[in-house]
Design a protein around this motif. Structure first.
Motif, PDB file in Angstrom:
ATOM      1  N   PHE A  15       9.589  20.261  -9.026  1.00  0.00           N
ATOM      2  CA  PHE A  15       8.462  20.975  -8.425  1.00  0.00           C
ATOM      3  C   PHE A  15       7.438  19.975  -7.894  1.00  0.00           C
ATOM      4  CE2 PHE A  15       4.759  23.656  -8.021  1.00  0.00           C
ATOM      5  CZ  PHE A  15       5.270  24.915  -7.715  1.00  0.00           C
ATOM      6  N   VAL A  16       7.227  18.885  -8.653  1.00  0.00           N
ATOM      7  CA  VAL A  16       6.302  17.830  -8.226  1.00  0.00           C
ATOM      8  C   VAL A  16       6.744  17.250  -6.888  1.00  0.00           C
ATOM      9  CG1 VAL A  16       5.510  15.481  -8.726  1.00  0.00           C
ATOM     10  CG2 VAL A  16       5.496  17.209 -10.534  1.00  0.00           C
ATOM     11  N   ILE A  17       8.035  16.938  -6.768  1.00  0.00           N
ATOM     12  CA  ILE A  17       8.560  16.377  -5.516  1.00  0.00           C
ATOM     13  C   ILE A  17       8.438  17.385  -4.380  1.00  0.00           C
ATOM     14  CG2 ILE A  17      10.637  15.554  -4.351  1.00  0.00           C
ATOM     15  CD1 ILE A  17       9.484  13.486  -6.150  1.00  0.00           C
ATOM     16  N   LYS A  18       8.636  18.660  -4.692  1.00  0.00           N
ATOM     17  CA  LYS A  18       8.506  19.696  -3.670  1.00  0.00           C
ATOM     18  C   LYS A  18       7.067  19.760  -3.145  1.00  0.00           C
ATOM     19  CE  LYS A  18      12.600  21.541  -3.124  1.00  0.00           C
ATOM     20  NZ  LYS A  18      13.255  21.574  -1.792  1.00  0.00           N
ATOM     21  N   CYS A  19       6.091  19.558  -4.033  1.00  0.00           N
ATOM     22  CA  CYS A  19       4.693  19.528  -3.605  1.00  0.00           C
ATOM     23  C   CYS A  19       4.458  18.343  -2.669  1.00  0.00           C
ATOM     24  CB  CYS A  19       3.768  19.413  -4.822  1.00  0.00           C
ATOM     25  SG  CYS A  19       3.686  20.891  -5.864  1.00  0.00           S
ATOM     26  N   LEU A  20       5.036  17.204  -3.017  1.00  0.00           N
ATOM     27  CA  LEU A  20       4.923  16.012  -2.182  1.00  0.00           C
ATOM     28  C   LEU A  20       5.572  16.257  -0.826  1.00  0.00           C
ATOM     29  CD1 LEU A  20       3.974  12.986  -2.409  1.00  0.00           C
ATOM     30  CD2 LEU A  20       6.346  12.447  -2.949  1.00  0.00           C
ATOM     31  N   GLN A  21       6.724  16.920  -0.860  1.00  0.00           N
ATOM     32  CA  GLN A  21       7.446  17.233   0.372  1.00  0.00           C
ATOM     33  C   GLN A  21       6.629  18.167   1.254  1.00  0.00           C
ATOM     34  OE1 GLN A  21      11.193  19.176  -0.310  1.00  0.00           O
ATOM     35  NE2 GLN A  21      11.933  18.827   1.766  1.00  0.00           N
ATOM     36  N   PHE A  22       6.002  19.174   0.649  1.00  0.00           N
ATOM     37  CA  PHE A  22       5.206  20.130   1.409  1.00  0.00           C
ATOM     38  C   PHE A  22       4.055  19.426   2.125  1.00  0.00           C
ATOM     39  CE2 PHE A  22       1.746  23.099   2.002  1.00  0.00           C
ATOM     40  CZ  PHE A  22       2.375  24.234   2.489  1.00  0.00           C
ATOM     41  N   ALA A  23       3.394  18.505   1.432  1.00  0.00           N
ATOM     42  CA  ALA A  23       2.229  17.833   1.999  1.00  0.00           C
ATOM     43  C   ALA A  23       2.572  17.009   3.227  1.00  0.00           C
ATOM     44  CB  ALA A  23       1.588  16.928   0.945  1.00  0.00           C
ATOM     45  N   SER A  24       3.827  16.532   3.323  1.00  0.00           N
ATOM     46  CA  SER A  24       4.204  15.657   4.431  1.00  0.00           C
ATOM     47  C   SER A  24       5.052  16.348   5.494  1.00  0.00           C
ATOM     48  CB  SER A  24       4.979  14.445   3.898  1.00  0.00           C
ATOM     49  OG  SER A  24       6.208  14.849   3.331  1.00  0.00           O
ATOM     50  N   ALA A  25       5.366  17.631   5.279  1.00  0.00           N
ATOM     51  CA  ALA A  25       6.294  18.320   6.175  1.00  0.00           C
ATOM     52  C   ALA A  25       5.590  18.917   7.397  1.00  0.00           C
ATOM     53  CB  ALA A  25       7.018  19.426   5.411  1.00  0.00           C
ATOM     54  N   ASP A  34       0.804  -1.218   0.000  1.00  0.00           N
ATOM     55  CA  ASP A  34       0.000   0.000   0.000  1.00  0.00           C
ATOM     56  C   ASP A  34       0.839   1.270   0.000  1.00  0.00           C
ATOM     57  OD1 ASP A  34      -2.470   1.508   0.261  1.00  0.00           O
ATOM     58  OD2 ASP A  34      -1.853   1.899   2.315  1.00  0.00           O
ATOM     59  N   ILE A  35       1.922   1.283   0.786  1.00  0.00           N
ATOM     60  CA  ILE A  35       2.714   2.507   0.923  1.00  0.00           C
ATOM     61  C   ILE A  35       3.296   2.973  -0.415  1.00  0.00           C
ATOM     62  CG2 ILE A  35       4.749   3.528   2.014  1.00  0.00           C
ATOM     63  CD1 ILE A  35       4.089   1.794   4.475  1.00  0.00           C
ATOM     64  N   PRO A  36       4.029   2.124  -1.156  1.00  0.00           N
ATOM     65  CA  PRO A  36       4.518   2.594  -2.461  1.00  0.00           C
ATOM     66  C   PRO A  36       3.398   2.856  -3.452  1.00  0.00           C
ATOM     67  CG  PRO A  36       5.019   0.266  -2.148  1.00  0.00           C
ATOM     68  CD  PRO A  36       4.560   0.776  -0.826  1.00  0.00           C
ATOM     69  N   ALA A  37       2.267   2.153  -3.299  1.00  0.00           N
ATOM     70  CA  ALA A  37       1.145   2.354  -4.221  1.00  0.00           C
ATOM     71  C   ALA A  37       0.554   3.753  -4.065  1.00  0.00           C
ATOM     72  CB  ALA A  37       0.073   1.294  -3.989  1.00  0.00           C
ATOM     73  N   ILE A  38       0.354   4.192  -2.812  1.00  0.00           N
ATOM     74  CA  ILE A  38      -0.219   5.520  -2.599  1.00  0.00           C
ATOM     75  C   ILE A  38       0.797   6.607  -2.936  1.00  0.00           C
ATOM     76  CG2 ILE A  38       0.387   5.649  -0.145  1.00  0.00           C
ATOM     77  CD1 ILE A  38      -2.804   7.027  -1.834  1.00  0.00           C
ATOM     78  N   LEU A  39       2.082   6.295  -2.777  1.00  0.00           N
ATOM     79  CA  LEU A  39       3.112   7.242  -3.203  1.00  0.00           C
ATOM     80  C   LEU A  39       3.065   7.448  -4.706  1.00  0.00           C
ATOM     81  CD1 LEU A  39       6.189   6.169  -1.043  1.00  0.00           C
ATOM     82  CD2 LEU A  39       5.120   8.415  -1.050  1.00  0.00           C
ATOM     83  N   GLY A  40       2.965   6.328  -5.437  1.00  0.00           N
ATOM     84  CA  GLY A  40       2.901   6.424  -6.896  1.00  0.00           C
ATOM     85  C   GLY A  40       1.673   7.174  -7.364  1.00  0.00           C
ATOM     86  N   LEU A  41       0.522   6.905  -6.729  1.00  0.00           N
ATOM     87  CA  LEU A  41      -0.710   7.596  -7.098  1.00  0.00           C
ATOM     88  C   LEU A  41      -0.601   9.085  -6.795  1.00  0.00           C
ATOM     89  CD1 LEU A  41      -3.623   7.517  -8.078  1.00  0.00           C
ATOM     90  CD2 LEU A  41      -4.334   6.946  -5.735  1.00  0.00           C
ATOM     91  N   SER A  42       0.053   9.415  -5.689  1.00  0.00           N
ATOM     92  CA  SER A  42       0.247  10.826  -5.336  1.00  0.00           C
ATOM     93  C   SER A  42       1.083  11.543  -6.385  1.00  0.00           C
ATOM     94  CB  SER A  42       0.920  10.933  -3.959  1.00  0.00           C
ATOM     95  OG  SER A  42       0.094  10.415  -2.940  1.00  0.00           O
ATOM     96  N   LEU A  43       2.167  10.903  -6.817  1.00  0.00           N
ATOM     97  CA  LEU A  43       3.026  11.506  -7.842  1.00  0.00           C
ATOM     98  C   LEU A  43       2.254  11.740  -9.138  1.00  0.00           C
ATOM     99  CD1 LEU A  43       6.446   9.625  -7.489  1.00  0.00           C
ATOM    100  CD2 LEU A  43       6.012  12.051  -7.087  1.00  0.00           C
ATOM    101  N   LYS A  44       1.456  10.769  -9.531  1.00  0.00           N
ATOM    102  CA  LYS A  44       0.701  10.903 -10.770  1.00  0.00           C
ATOM    103  C   LYS A  44      -0.350  12.001 -10.666  1.00  0.00           C
ATOM    104  CE  LYS A  44       1.441   6.204 -12.461  1.00  0.00           C
ATOM    105  NZ  LYS A  44       0.850   4.912 -12.872  1.00  0.00           N
TER     106      LYS A  44
END
Length: 288
Positions: free
Chosen positions: A186-196, A155-165
């Motif tokens: 920029f995409v990774i920065k958005c992901l980083q912001f959501a979890s920071a 589940d963990i890598p699956a939700i990560l992949g879906l988040s990136l997409k």
């Protein structure tokens, strides 16, 4: 193919854009630190790592490592822009026919033309996209939560992949091309912001405050050499919520709720950050 059609210059006035910008800045201020139980909740992953068989740990590690290739090449996580652009075009015809006459729209729509659509059209398209992806995340969480501990590793890598997409689709909605390496940053920065936490969020906002500046882009690229820390932080922030998903069968309910919330948090952050970037670019053009 016809030449890109200039919409405008833009359907929004400077005053309207400034109002939109203030709304986003208000949202940025509303972002709070992780609450106490969320911080405590990171601890279960220490136990989880010990309980998980080595073969599953290895597969989980490989899946998470694979996400790192996204920064360099996009890998399997790059999305097709055609469906998003098609949805944008339909929204432009139905939502803002006065600002974007149907006869003036390219078919198919290009990213260049899409970047000049009314922001209201972008927002509407983004809203519908997020609803669809959140529903998918809900189903995914229910499926992987059904098996408890062992399916959690999937589940963990699956939700990560879906988040990136999902973030990439939001990027296209606001007229940015995630196939470009700097856009993937920029995409990774958005992901980083959501979890920071609040300190991390401030750091990300600072990084992105002048993202289109070449010097700032080089700094961001250098900082992302530690992308594994971003992914690890994102995983750990599932915290105690994922612990409930370890219960077989009952974990399906928790998994559905958790994954939906996680996807919505990521999508909200990406929407605000891309929307702000588009608004600032338009203001610079109009004021310049």
């Amino acid at each position: 193919m016809s030449n890109p059609v200039p919409f405008g210059p833009y359907s929004e006035t400077q005053d309207e854009l400034r109002v939109m910008l203030r709304e986003i800045e208000s949202w940025e201020k509303s972002q709070k630190d992780l609450w106490f139980w969320e911080k405590i909740g990171r601890l279960p992953f220490m136990l989880l790592d010990r309980l998980t068989p080595k073969i599953i740990q290895k597969k989980l590690g490989q899946a998470i490592d694979e996400l790192g290739s996204f920064v360099q090449t996009g890998g399997q996580y790059l999305v097709s822009e055609s469906s998003v652009l098609s949805t944008l075009r339909s929204a432009a015809v139905t939502e803002a026919p006065a600002q974007v006459p149907q006869m003036e729209l390219e078919d198919p729509l290009t990213l260049e033309s899409a970047s000049r659509l009314p922001i209201a059209v972008m927002d509407k398209t983004c809203e519908e996209l997020i609803k669809s992806r959140a529903a998918f995340a809900t189903a995914q969480g229910a499926t992987t939560g059904f098996g408890g501990l062992f399916t959690l590793a999937i589940d963990i890598p699956a939700i990560l992949g879906l988040s990136l997409k999902t973030i990439q689709e939001i990027a296209i909605t606001y007229g940015y091309d995630p196939k470009e390496k700097l856009e993937r940053i920029f995409v990774i920065k958005c992901l980083q912001f959501a979890s920071a936490d609040i300190v991390g969020k401030k750091a990300v906002l600072d990084d992105l405050s002048d993202f289109d500046n070449e010097n700032r882009q080089r700094e961001s690229l250098s900082q992302l050499q530690g992308w594994r820390e971003v992914i690890a932080s994102y995983r750990d922030n599932f915290g105690w919520k994922k612990l409930f998903q370890l219960v077989p069968i009952a974990g399906a309910l928790f998994g559905a709720i958790i994954n939906r919330g996680t996807l919505q948090d990521v999508a909200e952050a990406a929407t605000m950050l891309y929307r702000k970037r588009r608004i600032l670019e338009r203001l610079r053009e109009l004021e310049g």
